[in-house]
Scaffold this motif. Structure first.
Motif, PDB file in Angstrom:
ATOM      1  N   GLY A 130       3.742   6.372   2.970  1.00  0.00           N
ATOM      2  CA  GLY A 130       3.003   7.379   2.335  1.00  0.00           C
ATOM      3  C   GLY A 130       2.680   7.109   0.829  1.00  0.00           C
ATOM      4  O   GLY A 130       1.636   7.580   0.284  1.00  0.00           O
ATOM      5  N   ASP A 131       3.585   6.543   0.172  1.00  0.00           N
ATOM      6  CA  ASP A 131       3.636   6.191  -1.346  1.00  0.00           C
ATOM      7  C   ASP A 131       2.530   4.967  -1.440  1.00  0.00           C
ATOM      8  O   ASP A 131       2.138   4.755  -2.483  1.00  0.00           O
ATOM      9  N   ASP A 132       2.180   4.279  -0.306  1.00  0.00           N
ATOM     10  CA  ASP A 132       1.363   3.021  -0.505  1.00  0.00           C
ATOM     11  C   ASP A 132      -0.008   3.228  -1.240  1.00  0.00           C
ATOM     12  O   ASP A 132      -0.438   2.345  -1.880  1.00  0.00           O
ATOM     13  N   TYR A 133      -0.510   4.390  -0.917  1.00  0.00           N
ATOM     14  CA  TYR A 133      -2.039   4.629  -1.202  1.00  0.00           C
ATOM     15  C   TYR A 133      -2.207   4.425  -2.598  1.00  0.00           C
ATOM     16  O   TYR A 133      -3.093   3.947  -3.255  1.00  0.00           O
ATOM     17  N   GLU A 134      -1.040   5.099  -3.478  1.00  0.00           N
ATOM     18  CA  GLU A 134      -1.322   5.138  -4.885  1.00  0.00           C
ATOM     19  C   GLU A 134      -1.468   3.830  -5.604  1.00  0.00           C
ATOM     20  O   GLU A 134      -2.156   3.391  -6.500  1.00  0.00           O
ATOM     21  N   ILE A 135      -0.528   2.584  -4.900  1.00  0.00           N
ATOM     22  CA  ILE A 135      -0.759   1.393  -5.473  1.00  0.00           C
ATOM     23  C   ILE A 135      -1.981   0.722  -4.728  1.00  0.00           C
ATOM     24  O   ILE A 135      -2.704   0.055  -5.511  1.00  0.00           O
ATOM     25  N   VAL A 136      -2.162   1.060  -3.551  1.00  0.00           N
ATOM     26  CA  VAL A 136      -3.556   0.410  -3.007  1.00  0.00           C
ATOM     27  C   VAL A 136      -4.478   0.984  -3.733  1.00  0.00           C
ATOM     28  O   VAL A 136      -5.472   0.344  -3.973  1.00  0.00           O
ATOM     29  N   ARG A 137      -4.686   2.422  -4.048  1.00  0.00           N
ATOM     30  CA  ARG A 137      -5.834   2.941  -4.868  1.00  0.00           C
ATOM     31  C   ARG A 137      -5.987   2.088  -6.089  1.00  0.00           C
ATOM     32  O   ARG A 137      -7.264   1.815  -6.570  1.00  0.00           O
ATOM     33  N   ARG A 138      -5.051   1.558  -6.897  1.00  0.00           N
ATOM     34  CA  ARG A 138      -5.071   0.879  -8.259  1.00  0.00           C
ATOM     35  C   ARG A 138      -5.668  -0.662  -7.789  1.00  0.00           C
ATOM     36  O   ARG A 138      -6.408  -0.858  -8.633  1.00  0.00           O
ATOM     37  N   VAL A 171      -0.550  -3.885 -10.913  1.00  0.00           N
ATOM     38  CA  VAL A 171       0.180  -2.759 -10.507  1.00  0.00           C
ATOM     39  C   VAL A 171       1.623  -2.934 -10.604  1.00  0.00           C
ATOM     40  O   VAL A 171       2.306  -1.941  -9.898  1.00  0.00           O
ATOM     41  N   GLY A 172       2.261  -3.737 -11.061  1.00  0.00           N
ATOM     42  CA  GLY A 172       3.492  -3.969 -11.453  1.00  0.00           C
ATOM     43  C   GLY A 172       4.461  -4.302 -10.125  1.00  0.00           C
ATOM     44  O   GLY A 172       5.399  -4.069  -9.970  1.00  0.00           O
ATOM     45  N   GLU A 173       3.617  -5.271  -9.268  1.00  0.00           N
ATOM     46  CA  GLU A 173       4.209  -5.657  -8.003  1.00  0.00           C
ATOM     47  C   GLU A 173       4.484  -7.333  -7.935  1.00  0.00           C
ATOM     48  O   GLU A 173       3.963  -8.036  -8.703  1.00  0.00           O
ATOM     49  N   THR A 174       5.050  -7.771  -7.202  1.00  0.00           N
ATOM     50  CA  THR A 174       5.293  -9.213  -7.169  1.00  0.00           C
ATOM     51  C   THR A 174       4.065  -9.684  -6.167  1.00  0.00           C
ATOM     52  O   THR A 174       3.753  -8.794  -5.330  1.00  0.00           O
ATOM     53  N   PRO A 175       3.593 -10.756  -6.223  1.00  0.00           N
ATOM     54  CA  PRO A 175       2.490 -11.029  -5.288  1.00  0.00           C
ATOM     55  C   PRO A 175       2.738 -11.118  -3.927  1.00  0.00           C
ATOM     56  O   PRO A 175       2.034 -10.624  -3.089  1.00  0.00           O
ATOM     57  N   THR A 176       4.149 -11.446  -3.714  1.00  0.00           N
ATOM     58  CA  THR A 176       4.461 -11.253  -2.187  1.00  0.00           C
ATOM     59  C   THR A 176       4.594  -9.820  -1.897  1.00  0.00           C
ATOM     60  O   THR A 176       4.176  -9.601  -0.548  1.00  0.00           O
ATOM     61  N   GLY A 177       5.098  -9.233  -2.674  1.00  0.00           N
ATOM     62  CA  GLY A 177       5.427  -7.543  -2.389  1.00  0.00           C
ATOM     63  C   GLY A 177       4.033  -7.017  -2.124  1.00  0.00           C
ATOM     64  O   GLY A 177       3.797  -6.204  -1.148  1.00  0.00           O
ATOM     65  N   LEU A 178       3.151  -7.318  -2.954  1.00  0.00           N
ATOM     66  CA  LEU A 178       1.736  -6.673  -2.905  1.00  0.00           C
ATOM     67  C   LEU A 178       1.242  -6.961  -1.666  1.00  0.00           C
ATOM     68  O   LEU A 178       0.386  -6.382  -0.857  1.00  0.00           O
ATOM     69  N   GLN A 179       0.917  -8.507  -1.463  1.00  0.00           N
ATOM     70  CA  GLN A 179       0.634  -8.866  -0.241  1.00  0.00           C
ATOM     71  C   GLN A 179       1.100  -8.254   1.199  1.00  0.00           C
ATOM     72  O   GLN A 179       0.294  -7.574   2.039  1.00  0.00           O
ATOM     73  N   LYS A 180       2.421  -7.894   0.973  1.00  0.00           N
ATOM     74  CA  LYS A 180       2.854  -7.232   2.344  1.00  0.00           C
ATOM     75  C   LYS A 180       2.464  -5.986   2.535  1.00  0.00           C
ATOM     76  O   LYS A 180       2.203  -5.292   3.294  1.00  0.00           O
ATOM     77  N   LEU A 181       2.520  -5.183   1.288  1.00  0.00           N
ATOM     78  CA  LEU A 181       2.180  -3.830   1.032  1.00  0.00           C
ATOM     79  C   LEU A 181       0.783  -3.558   1.519  1.00  0.00           C
ATOM     80  O   LEU A 181       0.412  -2.570   2.422  1.00  0.00           O
ATOM     81  N   PHE A 182      -0.020  -4.317   0.948  1.00  0.00           N
ATOM     82  CA  PHE A 182      -1.527  -4.045   1.080  1.00  0.00           C
ATOM     83  C   PHE A 182      -2.065  -4.302   2.775  1.00  0.00           C
ATOM     84  O   PHE A 182      -2.557  -3.709   3.290  1.00  0.00           O
ATOM     85  N   ALA A 213     -11.930   2.139  -0.215  1.00  0.00           N
ATOM     86  CA  ALA A 213     -10.639   2.106   0.626  1.00  0.00           C
ATOM     87  C   ALA A 213     -10.756   2.472   1.954  1.00  0.00           C
ATOM     88  O   ALA A 213     -10.286   1.903   2.877  1.00  0.00           O
ATOM     89  N   MET A 214     -11.554   3.335   2.499  1.00  0.00           N
ATOM     90  CA  MET A 214     -11.939   3.749   3.819  1.00  0.00           C
ATOM     91  C   MET A 214     -12.575   2.688   4.498  1.00  0.00           C
ATOM     92  O   MET A 214     -12.211   2.288   5.637  1.00  0.00           O
ATOM     93  N   LEU A 215     -13.425   2.127   3.819  1.00  0.00           N
ATOM     94  CA  LEU A 215     -14.222   0.992   4.624  1.00  0.00           C
ATOM     95  C   LEU A 215     -13.316  -0.363   4.922  1.00  0.00           C
ATOM     96  O   LEU A 215     -13.313  -0.800   5.892  1.00  0.00           O
ATOM     97  N   GLY A 216     -12.391  -0.576   3.934  1.00  0.00           N
ATOM     98  CA  GLY A 216     -11.506  -1.551   3.930  1.00  0.00           C
ATOM     99  C   GLY A 216     -10.638  -1.379   5.163  1.00  0.00           C
ATOM    100  O   GLY A 216     -10.137  -2.179   5.871  1.00  0.00           O
ATOM    101  N   TRP A 217     -10.021  -0.085   5.134  1.00  0.00           N
ATOM    102  CA  TRP A 217      -8.928   0.141   6.026  1.00  0.00           C
ATOM    103  C   TRP A 217      -9.771   0.127   7.517  1.00  0.00           C
ATOM    104  O   TRP A 217      -8.795  -0.478   8.611  1.00  0.00           O
ATOM    105  N   GLU A 218     -10.807   0.499   7.726  1.00  0.00           N
ATOM    106  CA  GLU A 218     -11.469   0.683   8.798  1.00  0.00           C
ATOM    107  C   GLU A 218     -11.646  -1.047   9.426  1.00  0.00           C
ATOM    108  O   GLU A 218     -11.406  -1.302  10.503  1.00  0.00           O
TER     109      GLU A 218
END
Length: 301
Positions: free
Chosen positions: A25-33, A55-66, A290-295
């Motif tokens: 649930g918290d992912d969207y705020e990072i994804v939004r940025r 966004v204050g993440e590591t490249p690996t962490g962002l890759q996995k989260l996104f 974000a919606m278009l990308g998610w789809e």
């Protein structure tokens, strides 16, 4: 007027998160940025390292989260739904899915969409501005931020989005559409709808989503036309106007698209300007991208 706003101090983002139906649930705020930065800097084709630092993440962490959130990498998202790409997509008449091959995304393993069965309230019902109607509502975590879900005994009537802390404004916006209705906070009633809407595994014909459209006759015709746009495709306002038999009414169609009370389910995010531009979206252009990308990610799953 029976409309009321019984949001209490307890209905804070923390309280809402206790009802989280989305594990990430918290992912969207990072994804939004990240989506916002991509939208602003797409001409520079920002690297994963640049996006992660922003966004204050590591490249690996962002890759996995996104990738967990969207089903595609930040690079794939950048290639698929930047403004430039959307313009080219529409001008060439190319579906987003076909364009995904062009930018190296994996092809679709299966095609999902929201299987929706809908009905419309009569014009007379709409003119009463919701008098005699009970609308139950609840806030739920979704892939696109906090979702305000509104239901009647006939089905889903409203779906809006907001960032954490803006719940009151979202409720005021939605409840103002039917000022004579009675609004009851009831997350137990809305949770099944939220779970159904945002779980692609449940997008199947045997589990249709019941929707009730509350608007003017013209608005309902526009919203019904939006429901015909397949996931992974986009449509211009002028094409929608032609579809409903009012080819000179592109501006009125745009207004009806903007007034859509069922964001995402009635896919107004798939409507683009004539040039292919991702024009204004009631809940934010960043959320539309974000919606278009998610789809796109779901189609490639």
């Amino acid at each position: 007027m029976n409309a009321r706003l019984p949001l209490t101090a307890a209905m804070t983002p923390t309280a809402i998160l206790q009802h989280d139906i989305t594990p990430e649930g918290d992912d969207y705020e990072i994804v939004r940025r990240v989506v916002e930065k991509i939208s602003l800097d797409y001409r520079d084709q920002p690297s994963l390292e640049v996006l992660a630092e922003a966004v204050g993440e590591t490249p690996t962490g962002l890759q996995k989260l996104f990738t967990r959130w969207a089903g595609i990498s930040p690079k794939g998202f950048l290639q698929a739904v930047t403004l430039d790409h959307a313009r080219r997509l529409l001008s060439e008449g190319m579906p987003l899915l076909e364009a995904s091959y062009e930018v190296g995304m994996s092809g679709p393993g299966r095609l999902h969409d929201l299987f929706v069965t809908h009905e419309a309230m009569s014009p007379g019902d709409y003119k009463t501005r919701g008098a005699g109607l009970t609308i139950r509502y609840g806030f739920h975590i979704s892939p696109f931020g906090v979702a305000l879900v509104m239901v009647t005994d006939r089905g889903l009537a409203g779906l809006a989005f907001n960032d954490a802390g803006d719940e009151r404004a979202a409720f005021a916006d939605m409840s103002g559409r039917w000022p004579n209705a009675t609004f009851v906070e009831d997350m137990a009633a809305t949770a099944p709808y939220a779970a159904r809407i945002f779980d692609p595994a449940r997008w199947r014909s045997e589990e249709k989503l019941r929707v009730v459209l509350i608007g003017t006759d013209f608005q309902v015709r526009v919203w019904q036309a939006l429901l015909k746009i397949p996931m992974g495709r986009a449509c211009s306002y002028s094409a929608i106007a032609a579809d409903i038999g009012a080819p000179a009414a592109s501006r009125a169609v745009g207004a009806a698209v903007g007034a859509n009370p069922l964001s995402f389910v009635v896919p107004c995010h798939r409507a683009l300007g004539k040039s292919g531009a991702l024009t204004g979206y009631h809940w934010g252009v960043t959320r539309k991208r974000a919606m278009l990308g998610w789809e796109a990610g779901q189609l490639g799953a």
